[in-house]
Design a protein around this motif. Sequence first.
Motif, mmCIF file in Angstrom:
data_model
loop_
_atom_site.group_PDB
_atom_site.id
_atom_site.type_symbol
_atom_site.label_atom_id
_atom_site.label_comp_id
_atom_site.label_asym_id
_atom_site.label_seq_id
_atom_site.Cartn_x
_atom_site.Cartn_y
_atom_site.Cartn_z
ATOM 1 N N TRP A 1 0.846 -1.181 0.000
ATOM 2 C CA TRP A 1 0.000 0.000 0.000
ATOM 3 C C TRP A 1 0.886 1.235 0.000
ATOM 4 O O TRP A 1 2.080 1.147 0.212
ATOM 5 C CB TRP A 1 -0.945 0.009 1.199
ATOM 6 N N ARG A 2 0.271 2.376 -0.236
ATOM 7 C CA ARG A 2 0.997 3.651 -0.199
ATOM 8 C C ARG A 2 0.740 4.325 1.148
ATOM 9 O O ARG A 2 -0.386 4.382 1.615
ATOM 10 C CB ARG A 2 0.545 4.562 -1.328
ATOM 11 N N ASP A 3 1.817 4.839 1.748
ATOM 12 C CA ASP A 3 1.671 5.559 3.006
ATOM 13 C C ASP A 3 1.288 7.017 2.749
ATOM 14 O O ASP A 3 1.046 7.413 1.605
ATOM 15 C CB ASP A 3 2.943 5.442 3.852
ATOM 16 N N GLU A 4 1.245 7.795 3.803
ATOM 17 C CA GLU A 4 0.830 9.190 3.695
ATOM 18 C C GLU A 4 1.725 9.998 2.759
ATOM 19 O O GLU A 4 1.282 10.962 2.135
ATOM 20 C CB GLU A 4 0.817 9.853 5.086
ATOM 21 N N ALA A 5 2.993 9.628 2.671
ATOM 22 C CA ALA A 5 3.944 10.341 1.811
ATOM 23 C C ALA A 5 3.911 9.829 0.371
ATOM 24 O O ALA A 5 4.656 10.308 -0.478
ATOM 25 C CB ALA A 5 5.356 10.212 2.371
ATOM 26 N N GLY A 6 3.077 8.848 0.095
ATOM 27 C CA GLY A 6 2.987 8.300 -1.250
ATOM 28 C C GLY A 6 3.996 7.201 -1.539
ATOM 29 O O GLY A 6 4.064 6.689 -2.651
ATOM 30 N N GLU A 7 4.761 6.802 -0.532
ATOM 31 C CA GLU A 7 5.747 5.724 -0.695
ATOM 32 C C GLU A 7 5.056 4.363 -0.596
ATOM 33 O O GLU A 7 4.155 4.174 0.216
ATOM 34 C CB GLU A 7 6.829 5.813 0.386
ATOM 35 N N THR A 8 5.503 3.434 -1.414
ATOM 36 C CA THR A 8 4.962 2.082 -1.371
ATOM 37 C C THR A 8 5.543 1.340 -0.174
ATOM 38 O O THR A 8 6.755 1.345 0.035
ATOM 39 C CB THR A 8 5.290 1.326 -2.666
ATOM 40 N N ARG A 9 4.673 0.712 0.582
ATOM 41 C CA ARG A 9 5.072 -0.082 1.745
ATOM 42 C C ARG A 9 4.609 -1.519 1.538
ATOM 43 O O ARG A 9 3.446 -1.769 1.266
ATOM 44 C CB ARG A 9 4.456 0.463 3.036
ATOM 45 N N ARG A 10 5.536 -2.432 1.661
ATOM 46 C CA ARG A 10 5.238 -3.857 1.518
ATOM 47 C C ARG A 10 4.559 -4.361 2.781
ATOM 48 O O ARG A 10 4.949 -4.003 3.890
ATOM 49 C CB ARG A 10 6.539 -4.623 1.291
ATOM 50 N N ASN A 11 3.545 -5.186 2.614
ATOM 51 C CA ASN A 11 2.875 -5.824 3.741
ATOM 52 C C ASN A 11 3.881 -6.777 4.389
ATOM 53 O O ASN A 11 4.324 -7.740 3.749
ATOM 54 C CB ASN A 11 1.638 -6.581 3.243
ATOM 55 N N PRO A 12 4.262 -6.556 5.639
ATOM 56 C CA PRO A 12 5.289 -7.389 6.266
ATOM 57 C C PRO A 12 4.857 -8.830 6.505
ATOM 58 O O PRO A 12 5.715 -9.692 6.746
ATOM 59 C CB PRO A 12 5.578 -6.670 7.587
ATOM 60 N N ARG A 13 3.582 -9.130 6.422
ATOM 61 C CA ARG A 13 3.107 -10.510 6.604
ATOM 62 C C ARG A 13 3.180 -11.334 5.325
ATOM 63 O O ARG A 13 3.108 -12.567 5.382
ATOM 64 C CB ARG A 13 1.669 -10.505 7.120
ATOM 65 N N TRP A 14 3.323 -10.680 4.173
ATOM 66 C CA TRP A 14 3.321 -11.422 2.912
ATOM 67 C C TRP A 14 4.587 -12.251 2.756
ATOM 68 O O TRP A 14 5.671 -11.816 3.127
ATOM 69 C CB TRP A 14 3.171 -10.462 1.735
ATOM 70 N N PRO A 15 4.435 -13.437 2.173
ATOM 71 C CA PRO A 15 5.623 -14.271 1.969
ATOM 72 C C PRO A 15 6.535 -13.691 0.891
ATOM 73 O O PRO A 15 6.109 -12.923 0.037
ATOM 74 C CB PRO A 15 5.036 -15.619 1.514
ATOM 75 N N ALA A 16 7.780 -14.069 0.989
ATOM 76 C CA ALA A 16 8.765 -13.728 -0.037
ATOM 77 C C ALA A 16 8.910 -14.929 -0.959
ATOM 78 O O ALA A 16 8.577 -16.067 -0.596
ATOM 79 C CB ALA A 16 10.106 -13.392 0.612
ATOM 80 N N LEU A 17 9.404 -14.679 -2.131
ATOM 81 C CA LEU A 17 9.626 -15.734 -3.116
ATOM 82 C C LEU A 17 11.100 -15.740 -3.479
ATOM 83 O O LEU A 17 11.668 -14.692 -3.791
ATOM 84 C CB LEU A 17 8.779 -15.471 -4.364
ATOM 85 N N GLU B 1 16.952 -29.119 -11.057
ATOM 86 C CA GLU B 1 15.611 -28.949 -10.512
ATOM 87 C C GLU B 1 15.442 -27.474 -10.123
ATOM 88 O O GLU B 1 16.229 -26.949 -9.320
ATOM 89 C CB GLU B 1 15.426 -29.816 -9.264
ATOM 90 N N TRP B 2 14.452 -26.796 -10.689
ATOM 91 C CA TRP B 2 14.158 -25.397 -10.386
ATOM 92 C C TRP B 2 12.937 -25.355 -9.476
ATOM 93 O O TRP B 2 11.862 -25.817 -9.853
ATOM 94 C CB TRP B 2 13.889 -24.614 -11.663
ATOM 95 N N SER B 3 13.113 -24.789 -8.298
ATOM 96 C CA SER B 3 12.042 -24.731 -7.306
ATOM 97 C C SER B 3 11.824 -23.299 -6.847
ATOM 98 O O SER B 3 12.728 -22.462 -6.916
ATOM 99 C CB SER B 3 12.401 -25.585 -6.084
ATOM 100 N N ALA B 4 10.621 -23.049 -6.367
ATOM 101 C CA ALA B 4 10.289 -21.761 -5.770
ATOM 102 C C ALA B 4 10.187 -21.961 -4.268
ATOM 103 O O ALA B 4 9.506 -22.875 -3.799
ATOM 104 C CB ALA B 4 8.966 -21.242 -6.323
ATOM 105 N N ASP B 5 10.883 -21.117 -3.525
ATOM 106 C CA ASP B 5 10.777 -21.124 -2.076
ATOM 107 C C ASP B 5 9.761 -20.056 -1.682
ATOM 108 O O ASP B 5 9.920 -18.883 -2.027
ATOM 109 C CB ASP B 5 12.119 -20.808 -1.425
ATOM 110 N N ILE B 6 8.714 -20.464 -1.007
ATOM 111 C CA ILE B 6 7.698 -19.552 -0.494
ATOM 112 C C ILE B 6 7.986 -19.424 0.995
ATOM 113 O O ILE B 6 7.840 -20.390 1.747
ATOM 114 C CB ILE B 6 6.282 -20.092 -0.746
ATOM 115 N N LEU B 7 8.424 -18.221 1.418
ATOM 116 C CA LEU B 7 8.930 -18.015 2.775
ATOM 117 C C LEU B 7 8.053 -17.024 3.546
ATOM 118 O O LEU B 7 7.882 -15.878 3.115
ATOM 119 C CB LEU B 7 10.368 -17.503 2.707
ATOM 120 N N PHE B 8 7.509 -17.472 4.659
ATOM 121 C CA PHE B 8 6.600 -16.666 5.472
ATOM 122 C C PHE B 8 7.343 -16.036 6.644
ATOM 123 O O PHE B 8 8.031 -16.738 7.388
ATOM 124 C CB PHE B 8 5.453 -17.534 6.005
ATOM 125 N N PRO B 9 7.158 -14.723 6.862
ATOM 126 C CA PRO B 9 7.787 -14.074 8.009
ATOM 127 C C PRO B 9 7.183 -14.507 9.347
ATOM 128 O O PRO B 9 7.856 -14.464 10.363
ATOM 129 C CB PRO B 9 7.543 -12.582 7.787
#
Length: 147
Positions: free
Chosen positions: A80-96, A113-121
């Motif tokens: 989402w965008r904060d008050e200053a218009g900067e994009t902020r990543r949801n800290p709960r979303w997993p990384a890839l 073998e090519w795999s995707a790591d789905i990593l949850f904070p």
Amino acid sequence: MRRDDPTAIAAVPAEAIAGGFRVLVMRELALDDGPPAYAVIGQTLMRAPPRSIRHGVAFALAVGPEVMAWLTATLGRPAWRDEAGETRRNPRWPALAWHRAPRDWPGGTRTTEWSADILFPQEADRIAFAHAFGDALDGREAVSQTA
């Protein structure tokens, strides 16, 4: 096709790793007389890698629509965008993260073998994801995909 065949595309169970899951997405088979061949694994969590993208794949393009819908409903918007218009990543979303590993098969065939790591904070979110997508993580719910 059997799962012990280097050309198999059947879904295989995801590997549990610290903070998440490693999902097999693609198998690369090196050919002696030409470019490598790629087999997209038939599973439902990840989409087939788009051919037009050569350097990295955004999370929203990598995971299936059902996964994106569940993550949004459960964890909120990815950013989402904060008050200053900067994009902020949801800290709960997993990384890839992408992972590759060589694999030796009976008979001398070698693949990558090519795999995707789905990593949850957060562990609670990893557990909820595992509950929601247990069949897919176990390799039981699969679809046919082509690259």
